[in-house]
Design a protein around this motif. Sequence first.
Motif, PDB file in Angstrom:
ATOM      1  N   GLU A  60      79.109  66.708  32.356  1.00 33.41           N
ATOM      2  CA  GLU A  60      79.387  67.075  33.743  1.00 33.41           C
ATOM      3  C   GLU A  60      80.152  65.956  34.462  1.00 33.41           C
ATOM      4  O   GLU A  60      81.034  66.215  35.281  1.00 33.41           O
ATOM      5  CB  GLU A  60      78.070  67.349  34.488  1.00 33.41           C
ATOM      6  CG  GLU A  60      77.608  68.779  34.397  1.00 33.41           C
ATOM      7  CD  GLU A  60      78.519  69.756  35.128  1.00 33.41           C
ATOM      8  OE1 GLU A  60      78.397  69.911  36.342  1.00 33.41           O
ATOM      9  OE2 GLU A  60      79.381  70.358  34.463  1.00 33.41           O
ATOM     10  N   ALA A  61      79.794  64.703  34.121  1.00 37.27           N
ATOM     11  CA  ALA A  61      80.483  63.569  34.754  1.00 37.27           C
ATOM     12  C   ALA A  61      81.974  63.611  34.411  1.00 37.27           C
ATOM     13  O   ALA A  61      82.830  63.363  35.273  1.00 37.27           O
ATOM     14  CB  ALA A  61      79.867  62.256  34.290  1.00 37.27           C
ATOM     15  N   ILE A  62      82.287  63.955  33.182  1.00 37.98           N
ATOM     16  CA  ILE A  62      83.701  64.034  32.774  1.00 37.98           C
ATOM     17  C   ILE A  62      84.417  65.108  33.603  1.00 37.98           C
ATOM     18  O   ILE A  62      85.493  64.881  34.146  1.00 37.98           O
ATOM     19  CB  ILE A  62      83.811  64.337  31.259  1.00 37.98           C
ATOM     20  CG1 ILE A  62      83.373  63.111  30.459  1.00 37.98           C
ATOM     21  CG2 ILE A  62      85.240  64.754  30.870  1.00 37.98           C
ATOM     22  CD1 ILE A  62      83.186  63.363  28.967  1.00 37.98           C
ATOM     23  N   ARG A  63      83.784  66.272  33.723  1.00 31.43           N
ATOM     24  CA  ARG A  63      84.423  67.363  34.471  1.00 31.43           C
ATOM     25  C   ARG A  63      84.617  66.982  35.940  1.00 31.43           C
ATOM     26  O   ARG A  63      85.690  67.197  36.504  1.00 31.43           O
ATOM     27  CB  ARG A  63      83.573  68.633  34.387  1.00 31.43           C
ATOM     28  CG  ARG A  63      84.228  69.838  35.046  1.00 31.43           C
ATOM     29  CD  ARG A  63      83.348  71.064  34.961  1.00 31.43           C
ATOM     30  NE  ARG A  63      82.128  70.964  35.750  1.00 31.43           N
ATOM     31  CZ  ARG A  63      82.049  71.168  37.057  1.00 31.43           C
ATOM     32  NH1 ARG A  63      83.134  71.484  37.724  1.00 31.43           N
ATOM     33  NH2 ARG A  63      80.910  71.039  37.694  1.00 31.43           N
ATOM     34  N   LEU A  64      83.566  66.389  36.533  1.00 26.73           N
ATOM     35  CA  LEU A  64      83.674  66.028  37.948  1.00 26.73           C
ATOM     36  C   LEU A  64      84.718  64.944  38.160  1.00 26.73           C
ATOM     37  O   LEU A  64      85.436  64.929  39.163  1.00 26.73           O
ATOM     38  CB  LEU A  64      82.305  65.574  38.484  1.00 26.73           C
ATOM     39  CG  LEU A  64      81.285  66.701  38.623  1.00 26.73           C
ATOM     40  CD1 LEU A  64      79.902  66.155  38.939  1.00 26.73           C
ATOM     41  CD2 LEU A  64      81.711  67.684  39.710  1.00 26.73           C
ATOM     42  N   PHE A  65      84.823  64.035  37.184  1.00 27.56           N
ATOM     43  CA  PHE A  65      85.825  62.966  37.266  1.00 27.56           C
ATOM     44  C   PHE A  65      87.230  63.584  37.273  1.00 27.56           C
ATOM     45  O   PHE A  65      88.096  63.191  38.057  1.00 27.56           O
ATOM     46  CB  PHE A  65      85.660  62.024  36.066  1.00 27.56           C
ATOM     47  CG  PHE A  65      86.555  60.816  36.133  1.00 27.56           C
ATOM     48  CD1 PHE A  65      86.333  59.809  37.058  1.00 27.56           C
ATOM     49  CD2 PHE A  65      87.633  60.692  35.272  1.00 27.56           C
ATOM     50  CE1 PHE A  65      87.166  58.705  37.128  1.00 27.56           C
ATOM     51  CE2 PHE A  65      88.470  59.590  35.321  1.00 27.56           C
ATOM     52  CZ  PHE A  65      88.235  58.591  36.263  1.00 27.56           C
TER      53      PHE A  65
END
Lengths: 400, 330
Positions: free
Chosen positions: B128-133
């Motif tokens: 999720e962190a990758i997507r939000l980034f």
Amino acid sequence: MGEIMNKLKFVFSAIVFSAGLVITTLAHAETIKIGVSFRMLSDVGYKHGELITDTVAKWNKEGTINGQKIDLTLYNDECKSEKGVANATKLAYQDKVHVIIGSSCSSVTLPMVPVSAKAKVPQIIPHSTNADITKKGSEYIFRVPVSSRFYKIVQGKFTAENQGTKIAYIYGPDAAGKDFALSLADYMRENYNVEPTYMVQSGEKETDFRSYLTKAKATNPEVLVISALLDETVRGLVQSYEVGIPKSVHRVTASIGSKVEIPINAGSAAKGVTFSAAFAASDTRPVAKKFVKMVKDKYGVVPGHDFSQMMDLLDILEIALKKVKFTGDLAADRNKVRDAIAATTDFRGLASGPINFCKSGTPECRDGNRTPVMIEYTKGGKNFKTKVAGTVTFNASAGL
Amino acid sequence: MEKFKSIIRDYPFIAFIIAFVILAFVPSVVFTDVYQSHLATLIFVNIVVAAGLNIVKGYCGQVTVGHVGLFAVGSYTAGTLFLYLGLGFWATLPIAIIVTAFFGVAMGIPSFRLEGPYLALATLGGGEAIRLFIENGNFFRSTFGISDIPTPSLMGYNFDSPDRYYFISMTIMIIAVYFSFSILRSGVGRAFMSIREDPICAAAAGINVKKYKILAFILSAMFAGAAGAVYAHMPPGYIHPNNYTVIEMVTFLAMVVLGGLGHIWGGIIGAIVITIVYDLTRPLYKYQLLIFGLTIVLTILFMPKGLGGFIDRYFLEKRFKKKTGTEKTS
């Protein structure tokens, strides 16, 4: 013996199936196929689907389109580009539709455009506003809503001349909200040489904007732009009063402000909010009043401009389809439908101004509605009231 | 026939060459429209991701729920390399694989200390962190997405439509599956399985558990990277952060579970079935999620080892019947 019987059964089934296919094909030779792809399971997306289904059922019942049967295929794209592309490909190549309606989200419509252009199937857009969509130069694309290139000018000009140029922006990560805020900031920079006093993008599904609003308040803005999705916009408006941003600071939202949930849920915080849109439920024209009543009675919601744009789209399509003499040659029929839609001139429906298309696949020809209207909420809550603060019809190349 | 089987056993790549030849003729012989090629490409992309996921989840037993983030890394590496450097598919594909492998290391490190639901949470956060980034980063075009990513061309032939791109995605899929088979049938695959069954026992047997855990994450990340790049260049060449959410992750997991966790064909069978079920239920969008969820629940209830396990059982019973002449197995 059993094996032979099985083989015979298989051959018989194949013959019956093939015969069925042939009969079905012949029976549908005169059928006009319409394919739809948009976010069908959102707050009102499902009701948009119902509106299309009911309208097409009415056409079929009354034989509106020269007595020809309309075959409707609805797909949900969940506002995801991958699904939108798959839907457009399926509708164009497998379902062999004559025209595609879709999509709601600009991020889905953008990749659908090259698909419909390559398959040479006309695509008519009900909601997406991103200016880049028609800049792709497809001859098969038509946009019913107002393009963001017009919105940014009308909002920018209205804000600068009536509200002030010291603007703080809080926008969501969604494409529409972000596009509106960034376009407006660019417009103010280019035309009035002013930088935002404060600008921030909130997080996904973030609903507590008080830290951003407090920082925005510290910059003493004349205008506060809150450009996000529905719930986020409501929360932002309410919280702007909670952190003590005075009434004198003008609140501005993106075209999502036209949704009735904004004044109902934001209550008194909606008072004074301005936004540009293509339709307001408070429109006093008889045609608008009739439409609002119909939607309220039938679908149980007060229509925002998304609803009115879908209705306008269906009316434009009805007029265009009536003009076409279908031959059964899919490629030729698709081109005829394209030309018939392109021949739409001075269509006056629910939209704030006339809708015009023309032959060339340029934005000048395919951004149909060039009349955004500035609307202000004069009262919030369930019995909200609005007034039209201004209307302007742009020339076709404005904002390009 | 027995001789043929023995040749395939000794030289498994021949089976893949045969599969390649058969699949190469499918569009002209079987498909009736371009959409079927598009669907086949989606299936191939999903097979590559699921085959990779099967390495780390099915074989090595590491619970990862962040694989879709690695898929996004592959896609966005290809997308940004095109956007800023104008690189085409043949350059972006290997770079995407390498970059994603590094992300695989980062995703795998928590597996040294965490396992089960804790590792699932850590990897979910990572994905999720990758997507939000990506979603919040203007460098990646944020929620506007990256468009017009070019399709590959080879010696002047452009794979610019679904029926042409089919051959690119099919080739990558065949290569990926071949590698997956080779890895899982090697000593590395056996080390993965021993870690899955009992990491303490595996360590006692001399297997470097940390090394093989991280290797599983790297290998599966490379598969996700390749799939991501193929997906990014797929016509019309558009990527958007919305396509890499938890829902997509659950779909990938469903493919592996439905196909059969730890089954060598698991990811492949699951990817084919899930993609087709999803497509067939497209017009039933009101009930699609219900049908989709029901399919998974029923499969898990009645076929806990997935479709792969079911097929295995069928062949085992058939072989048993043939050898013993009995009607039913005990």
